[in-house]
Design a protein around this motif. Structure first.
Motif, PDB file in Angstrom:
ATOM      1  N   ARG A  19       2.354  14.928 -12.637  1.00 55.46           N
ATOM      2  CA  ARG A  19       2.982  15.180 -13.938  1.00 55.46           C
ATOM      3  C   ARG A  19       3.201  16.681 -14.042  1.00 55.46           C
ATOM      4  O   ARG A  19       2.452  17.377 -14.722  1.00 55.46           O
TER       5      ARG A  19
ATOM      6  N   ILE B 121     -11.061  19.332 -13.806  1.00 62.50           N
ATOM      7  CA  ILE B 121     -10.707  18.197 -14.648  1.00 62.50           C
ATOM      8  C   ILE B 121     -10.996  18.514 -16.109  1.00 62.50           C
ATOM      9  O   ILE B 121     -11.839  19.342 -16.426  1.00 62.50           O
ATOM     10  N   CYS B 122     -10.292  17.806 -16.989  1.00 63.88           N
ATOM     11  CA  CYS B 122     -10.607  17.863 -18.420  1.00 63.88           C
ATOM     12  C   CYS B 122     -11.393  16.600 -18.762  1.00 63.88           C
ATOM     13  O   CYS B 122     -11.675  15.784 -17.893  1.00 63.88           O
TER      14      CYS B 122
ATOM     15  N   CYS C  57      -5.636  22.263 -20.937  1.00 69.66           N
ATOM     16  CA  CYS C  57      -5.013  21.078 -20.352  1.00 69.66           C
ATOM     17  C   CYS C  57      -3.684  20.818 -21.042  1.00 69.66           C
ATOM     18  O   CYS C  57      -3.621  20.722 -22.278  1.00 69.66           O
TER      19      CYS C  57
ATOM     20  N   ASN D 229      -2.045  18.176 -21.156  1.00 67.60           N
ATOM     21  CA  ASN D 229      -1.951  16.800 -21.641  1.00 67.60           C
ATOM     22  C   ASN D 229      -2.768  16.537 -22.896  1.00 67.60           C
ATOM     23  O   ASN D 229      -2.397  15.691 -23.704  1.00 67.60           O
ATOM     24  N   CYS D 230      -3.889  17.282 -23.080  1.00 63.66           N
ATOM     25  CA  CYS D 230      -4.735  17.021 -24.248  1.00 63.66           C
ATOM     26  C   CYS D 230      -5.154  18.284 -24.998  1.00 63.66           C
ATOM     27  O   CYS D 230      -5.678  18.185 -26.101  1.00 63.66           O
TER      28      CYS D 230
ATOM     29  N   LYS E  10      -1.169  11.174  -8.951  1.00 68.58           N
ATOM     30  CA  LYS E  10      -0.698  11.117 -10.339  1.00 68.58           C
ATOM     31  C   LYS E  10      -0.056  12.473 -10.608  1.00 68.58           C
ATOM     32  O   LYS E  10      -0.735  13.429 -10.974  1.00 68.58           O
TER      33      LYS E  10
ATOM     34  N   GLU F 145      -9.986  13.438 -17.500  1.00 65.82           N
ATOM     35  CA  GLU F 145      -9.873  13.415 -16.053  1.00 65.82           C
ATOM     36  C   GLU F 145      -8.499  13.859 -15.542  1.00 65.82           C
ATOM     37  O   GLU F 145      -8.143  13.583 -14.407  1.00 65.82           O
ATOM     38  N   CYS F 146      -7.730  14.544 -16.376  1.00 66.59           N
ATOM     39  CA  CYS F 146      -6.518  15.168 -15.865  1.00 66.59           C
ATOM     40  C   CYS F 146      -6.986  16.113 -14.772  1.00 66.59           C
ATOM     41  O   CYS F 146      -7.989  16.810 -14.944  1.00 66.59           O
ATOM     42  N   THR F 147      -6.310  16.134 -13.649  1.00 67.51           N
ATOM     43  CA  THR F 147      -6.797  16.849 -12.471  1.00 67.51           C
ATOM     44  C   THR F 147      -5.803  17.900 -12.011  1.00 67.51           C
ATOM     45  O   THR F 147      -4.634  17.597 -11.766  1.00 67.51           O
TER      46      THR F 147
ATOM     47  N   ARG G 135      -9.011  11.933  -8.340  1.00 68.86           N
ATOM     48  CA  ARG G 135      -7.584  11.943  -8.011  1.00 68.86           C
ATOM     49  C   ARG G 135      -7.311  12.868  -6.831  1.00 68.86           C
ATOM     50  O   ARG G 135      -7.940  13.912  -6.693  1.00 68.86           O
TER      51      ARG G 135
ATOM     52  N   GLU H  52      -2.060  17.600 -10.416  1.00 69.01           N
ATOM     53  CA  GLU H  52      -0.980  16.929 -11.138  1.00 69.01           C
ATOM     54  C   GLU H  52       0.265  17.799 -11.267  1.00 69.01           C
ATOM     55  O   GLU H  52       1.360  17.281 -11.440  1.00 69.01           O
TER      56      GLU H  52
END
Length: 102
Positions: free
Chosen positions: A80, A24-25, A44, A46-47, A78, A28-30, A5, A9
């Protein structure tokens, strides 16, 4: 293979394919290193997982067409942005739990 990415984010800092600042996690959240390690505390948003440095895809075709020319990085951002108040609650809940046990 990884999307690679193009930016953080949260803060939209550019993270080109060869960036050593990309984190990244496992999903792949970046995020950039400053956000992942500092602002987010290696959690992260998100997770709940931890972050690792993103691998760098070879820019040259050293072997088997496994390079950026054949498998380009994602170009669409992306974004967020993190709700930092909600993230603080998540960090608190995961306090003391190492990334490999989350």
């Amino acid at each position: 293979m990884l999307e690679l990415r193009p930016c953080c984010e949260h803060c939209a800092t550019a993270l080109p394919p060869a960036s050593t600042q990309a984190r990244i996690c496992s999903f792949e959240c970046t995020f950039c290193a400053a956000c992942a390690e500092g602002l987010l505390g290696n959690v992260c948003p998100n997770c709940g997982g931890g972050f690792v440095p993103r691998p760098i895809r070879p820019a040259h075709n050293w072997k088997g067409e496994n390079y950026l020319g054949a498998h380009p990085a994602r170009t669409e951002p992306k974004l967020r942005p993190v709700d930092l108040a909600a993230h603080a609650t998540l960090v608190e809940a995961l306090s003391g739990v190492p990334p490999e046990r989350r």
